[in-house]
Enzyme design. Structure first.
Site, short mmCIF file in Angstrom:
data_model
loop_
_atom_site.label_atom_id
_atom_site.label_comp_id
_atom_site.label_asym_id
_atom_site.label_seq_id
_atom_site.Cartn_x
_atom_site.Cartn_y
_atom_site.Cartn_z
N LEU A 141 0.62 -1.23 -0.08
CA LEU A 141 0.08 -0.05 -0.13
C LEU A 141 0.77 1.08 -0.05
O LEU A 141 1.88 1.30 0.72
CB LEU A 141 -0.87 -0.02 1.22
CG LEU A 141 -2.24 -0.93 1.23
CD1 LEU A 141 -3.08 -0.63 2.42
CD2 LEU A 141 -2.99 -0.76 0.06
N TYR A 237 14.31 10.97 3.23
CA TYR A 237 13.61 9.55 3.09
C TYR A 237 14.45 8.71 4.21
O TYR A 237 13.73 7.77 4.77
CB TYR A 237 14.20 8.86 1.95
CG TYR A 237 13.16 8.20 1.21
CD1 TYR A 237 12.55 7.06 1.97
CD2 TYR A 237 12.42 8.39 0.08
CE1 TYR A 237 11.61 6.23 1.55
CE2 TYR A 237 11.72 7.56 -0.41
CZ TYR A 237 11.12 6.56 0.25
OH TYR A 237 10.23 5.85 -0.53
N LYS A 246 9.16 3.65 8.16
CA LYS A 246 9.90 2.43 7.83
C LYS A 246 10.35 1.61 8.86
O LYS A 246 10.70 0.33 8.81
CB LYS A 246 10.84 2.78 6.76
CG LYS A 246 10.32 3.25 5.47
CD LYS A 246 9.08 2.65 4.69
CE LYS A 246 8.58 3.38 3.58
NZ LYS A 246 7.49 2.57 3.03
#
Length: 393
Positions: A141, A237, A246
């Site tokens: 997703l 990131y 993450k």
């Protein structure tokens, strides 16, 4: 209508029905060329959560057209109206369905909010009634928001650094302009919201629901996708809200793995994939410039891979054929060619030089734009883009 691309910022607001279908067929052709024999341990019943674009779509295509597996795909896409095209993912799924029907493959799709309890109930009912136990669950997703299925609270993710503001180069791909972008640091609320949307909580909820429903097979495998990057992308990131999300995905991986190992002799892993042009990556500051430079360097070195090549490498080579490359946290690594020092050194050197004046010469800006338009069904070989179409068909 004659359907043309309409770009607004980092998204294209129009999609081409026949172009999307043709792009899906290109990926199917590649898979069937690469996978000519079905290994005995190939997955037979596959659930792909986020199956309509990018890496999720590629995962479903590999399972179905590489192995002949039954596939159940979930996504949230908008159907076309008389005057407006559907989303690219809507047409991608139709392309999948057309090809799967032609090949005689069993498939079902659910178009709805995958974060909801209802989506899990609907999926489990289909699995119980029509599929048999699931031996591979792919979680792919990519959403900017998530509604908590219990509290109904809506969380919105943000793309912000942690600790201090960041100023970095980026590329306006619409205008071909290299410029600097400054991003203020995230608040604690920003961080927690992003974790709620992009972390591992929903993956855990899915696996718990499937476990409790008794629809997981012995030896079941599940994988979720992530990106890590290196020095150039780390400020936005890595040490950033996405990075925290993450980290939570890794946490979920270990928790799910422990349960699956105990009950099914199964596994749960995160797969680290390389940077590619996707609808999600196009929205992240720094990434369009980085990807444009990376594509040039990796193509010149002969090591570039697109999403379907990466997923074939993951599912077929690493997960099924046992050629897995793990890191010390049990993550599959498909990004090592990108992170190679020689590749990164060349990208960094080009990064320092990059400007509006030279971007077309020192990067693969043309290749980036081409891949971007293909996401929406444009610039695909063999498609008549002057044809008058009903977008609903």
């Amino acid at each position: 209508m004659v359907i043309k691309p309409k770009v607004r910022g980092f998204i294209c607001t129009a999609s081409h029905p026949k172009g999307c279908v043709a792009h899906v067929q290109e990926q199917i052709d590649y898979i069937q060329q690469q996978i000519t024999e079905v290994p005995a341990n190939a997955p037979k019943n596959v659930l792909v959560i986020g199956s309509s674009t990018g890496y999720g779509l590629a995962s479903r295509l590999v399972a179905a057209f590489g192995y002949g597996a039954k596939t159940l795909g979930l996504f949230f896409e908008k159907e076309a109206s008389e005057r407006k095209t559907g989303t690219a993912g809507w047409y991608n799924n139709r392309g999948f369905e057309i090809a799967a029907d032609k090949a005689g493959l069993w498939h079902k799709s659910i178009n709805g909010d995958a974060f909801s309890h209802q989506a899990k109930i609907d999926a489990i009912n289909i699995i119980k009634e029509q599929m048999g136990k699931i031996d591979l669950v792919v979680y792919s997703l990519a959403s900017p928001r998530r509604q908590d299925p219990d509290s109904a609270e809506i969380y919105k993710s943000v793309l912000k650094p942690i600790g201090e503001a960041v100023t970095e180069k980026t590329l306006n791909t619409d205008k071909g302009e290299v410029h600097e972008v400054s991003i203020d640091p995230a608040t604690e609320e920003d961080i927690q919201n992003t974790i709620k949307v992009m972390g591992g909580q929903d993956w855990e909820l899915w696996m718990n629901a499937l476990d409790e429903a008794g629809v997981l097979a012995e030896g079941v495998k599940t994988v979720a996708y992530t990106y890590i990057g290196k020095k150039l992308t780390w400020p936005i990131y890595g040490h950033a809200t996405i990075g925290k999300a993450k980290e939570d995905l890794d946490r979920a991986s270990h928790a799910i793995h422990e349960t699956l190992q105990t009950k099914y002799n199964g596994t749960a892993n995160v797969a680290v994939l390389k940077a590619v042009v996707t609808q999600a990556s196009s929205a992240i500051p720094v990434m369009p410039l980085y990807i444009s430079l990376l594509y040039k360097v990796m193509k010149e070195a002969g090591v570039h891979e697109n999403p379907v090549e990466q997923i074939k490498g993951l599912i077929h080579d690493q997960m099924v054929n046992g050629e897995a490359i793990y890191d010390d946290t049990r993550r599959f690594r498909l990004d090592l060619k990108e992170l190679d020092d020689a590749i990164q050194d060349k990208v960094e050197a080009l990064w320092a030089q990059a400007s509006t004046e030279n971007i077309t010469e020192i990067s693969d800006y043309a290749g980036y734009k081409h891949e971007f338009f293909k996401l929406f069904g444009f610039e695909v070989d063999g498609v008549d883009y002057e044809e008058d179409l009903d977008p609903r068909i």
